[in-house]
Design a protein around this motif. Structure first.
Motif, PDB file in Angstrom:
ATOM      1  N   ALA A   1      -5.939   3.220  -6.790  1.00  0.00           N
ATOM      2  CA  ALA A   1      -5.669   2.558  -7.914  1.00  0.00           C
ATOM      3  C   ALA A   1      -4.983   1.364  -7.580  1.00  0.00           C
ATOM      4  O   ALA A   1      -3.976   1.419  -6.538  1.00  0.00           O
ATOM      5  CB  ALA A   1      -4.991   3.596  -8.687  1.00  0.00           C
ATOM      6  N   LEU A   2      -5.415   0.244  -8.190  1.00  0.00           N
ATOM      7  CA  LEU A   2      -4.716  -0.724  -8.019  1.00  0.00           C
ATOM      8  C   LEU A   2      -3.683  -1.287  -9.131  1.00  0.00           C
ATOM      9  O   LEU A   2      -4.254  -1.436 -10.264  1.00  0.00           O
ATOM     10  CB  LEU A   2      -5.734  -1.972  -7.638  1.00  0.00           C
ATOM     11  N   LEU A   3      -2.479  -1.695  -9.100  1.00  0.00           N
ATOM     12  CA  LEU A   3      -1.591  -2.175  -9.970  1.00  0.00           C
ATOM     13  C   LEU A   3      -1.466  -3.479  -9.913  1.00  0.00           C
ATOM     14  O   LEU A   3      -0.951  -3.989  -8.618  1.00  0.00           O
ATOM     15  CB  LEU A   3      -0.305  -1.203  -9.873  1.00  0.00           C
ATOM     16  N   LEU A   4      -1.583  -4.152 -10.934  1.00  0.00           N
ATOM     17  CA  LEU A   4      -1.372  -5.750 -11.037  1.00  0.00           C
ATOM     18  C   LEU A   4      -0.446  -5.898 -11.883  1.00  0.00           C
ATOM     19  O   LEU A   4      -0.627  -5.761 -13.151  1.00  0.00           O
ATOM     20  CB  LEU A   4      -2.565  -6.462 -11.051  1.00  0.00           C
TER      21      LEU A   4
ATOM     22  N   VAL B   1       0.787  -1.270  -0.139  1.00  0.00           N
ATOM     23  CA  VAL B   1      -0.103  -0.126   0.024  1.00  0.00           C
ATOM     24  C   VAL B   1       0.942   1.125  -0.064  1.00  0.00           C
ATOM     25  O   VAL B   1       1.803   1.545   0.876  1.00  0.00           O
ATOM     26  CB  VAL B   1      -0.803   0.049   1.258  1.00  0.00           C
ATOM     27  N   VAL B   2       0.796   2.125  -0.996  1.00  0.00           N
ATOM     28  CA  VAL B   2       1.616   3.291  -1.093  1.00  0.00           C
ATOM     29  C   VAL B   2       0.431   4.560  -1.177  1.00  0.00           C
ATOM     30  O   VAL B   2      -0.357   4.563  -1.801  1.00  0.00           O
ATOM     31  CB  VAL B   2       2.232   3.389  -2.426  1.00  0.00           C
ATOM     32  N   ASP B   3       0.772   5.483  -0.049  1.00  0.00           N
ATOM     33  CA  ASP B   3      -0.067   6.784   0.109  1.00  0.00           C
ATOM     34  C   ASP B   3       0.536   7.826  -0.777  1.00  0.00           C
ATOM     35  O   ASP B   3       1.611   8.049  -0.705  1.00  0.00           O
ATOM     36  CB  ASP B   3      -0.032   6.930   1.643  1.00  0.00           C
TER      37      ASP B   3
ATOM     38  N   ILE C   1       0.040  -3.883  -6.076  1.00  0.00           N
ATOM     39  CA  ILE C   1       0.207  -2.315  -5.180  1.00  0.00           C
ATOM     40  C   ILE C   1      -0.888  -1.585  -5.140  1.00  0.00           C
ATOM     41  O   ILE C   1      -1.618  -1.486  -6.326  1.00  0.00           O
ATOM     42  CB  ILE C   1       1.494  -1.401  -5.855  1.00  0.00           C
ATOM     43  N   LEU C   2      -1.612  -1.313  -4.212  1.00  0.00           N
ATOM     44  CA  LEU C   2      -2.670  -0.491  -3.811  1.00  0.00           C
ATOM     45  C   LEU C   2      -2.113   1.181  -3.697  1.00  0.00           C
ATOM     46  O   LEU C   2      -1.466   1.138  -2.581  1.00  0.00           O
ATOM     47  CB  LEU C   2      -3.498  -0.721  -2.831  1.00  0.00           C
ATOM     48  N   PHE C   3      -2.602   1.882  -4.506  1.00  0.00           N
ATOM     49  CA  PHE C   3      -2.117   3.374  -4.179  1.00  0.00           C
ATOM     50  C   PHE C   3      -3.270   3.985  -3.914  1.00  0.00           C
ATOM     51  O   PHE C   3      -4.332   4.164  -4.468  1.00  0.00           O
ATOM     52  CB  PHE C   3      -1.612   3.873  -5.740  1.00  0.00           C
ATOM     53  N   ARG C   4      -3.030   4.855  -2.853  1.00  0.00           N
ATOM     54  CA  ARG C   4      -4.198   5.490  -2.247  1.00  0.00           C
ATOM     55  C   ARG C   4      -3.942   7.112  -2.825  1.00  0.00           C
ATOM     56  O   ARG C   4      -2.832   7.540  -2.415  1.00  0.00           O
ATOM     57  CB  ARG C   4      -4.121   5.342  -0.566  1.00  0.00           C
ATOM     58  N   VAL C   5      -4.866   7.582  -3.479  1.00  0.00           N
ATOM     59  CA  VAL C   5      -4.966   8.728  -4.082  1.00  0.00           C
ATOM     60  C   VAL C   5      -5.557  10.015  -3.229  1.00  0.00           C
ATOM     61  O   VAL C   5      -4.961  10.999  -2.962  1.00  0.00           O
ATOM     62  CB  VAL C   5      -5.095   8.603  -5.523  1.00  0.00           C
ATOM     63  N   ARG C   6      -6.878   9.507  -2.628  1.00  0.00           N
ATOM     64  CA  ARG C   6      -7.481  10.352  -1.656  1.00  0.00           C
ATOM     65  C   ARG C   6      -8.001   9.266  -0.759  1.00  0.00           C
ATOM     66  O   ARG C   6      -7.887   7.917  -0.912  1.00  0.00           O
ATOM     67  CB  ARG C   6      -8.539  10.831  -2.580  1.00  0.00           C
ATOM     68  N   ALA C   7      -8.597   9.807   0.085  1.00  0.00           N
ATOM     69  CA  ALA C   7      -9.456   8.905   1.084  1.00  0.00           C
ATOM     70  C   ALA C   7     -10.393   8.139   0.582  1.00  0.00           C
ATOM     71  O   ALA C   7     -10.538   6.882   1.010  1.00  0.00           O
ATOM     72  CB  ALA C   7      -9.996   9.976   2.225  1.00  0.00           C
TER      73      ALA C   7
END
Length: 85
Positions: free
Chosen positions: A63-66, A20-22, A53-59
């Protein structure tokens, strides 16, 4: 397999780590980060041939990268990108 033929070694989905990347401080960095992760080589001697990888862009926006190494998929499975809203 025992006769020397290649065979699949399936693992439970729970074995695949999800990072998880904020990015809430810099949501514009999403495209760059996805691009870099998509071309990052796999270290098959120590890593699984799949990267999640799950990118947290806002609360309320993620976006999920596979990323899949070619040995983890076949020619007809994921074609292109999948987008959801």
């Amino acid at each position: 397999g025992p006769d020397g033929e290649p065979m699949a070694h399936l693992r439970p989905a729970a074995d695949v780590p999800v990072s998880v990347v904020d990015l809430t401080d810099d949501p514009a960095a999403l495209a760059d980060r996805c691009g870099r992760e998509a071309v990052r080589p796999f270290r098959l001697d120590r890593d699984l041939p799949v990267r999640v990888i799950l990118f947290r862009v806002r609360a309320d926006r993620h976006a999920l990268l596979l990323a899949l190494h070619h040995i983890a998929t076949d020619a007809t499975s994921p074609r292109g990108s999948v987008r959801g809203r």
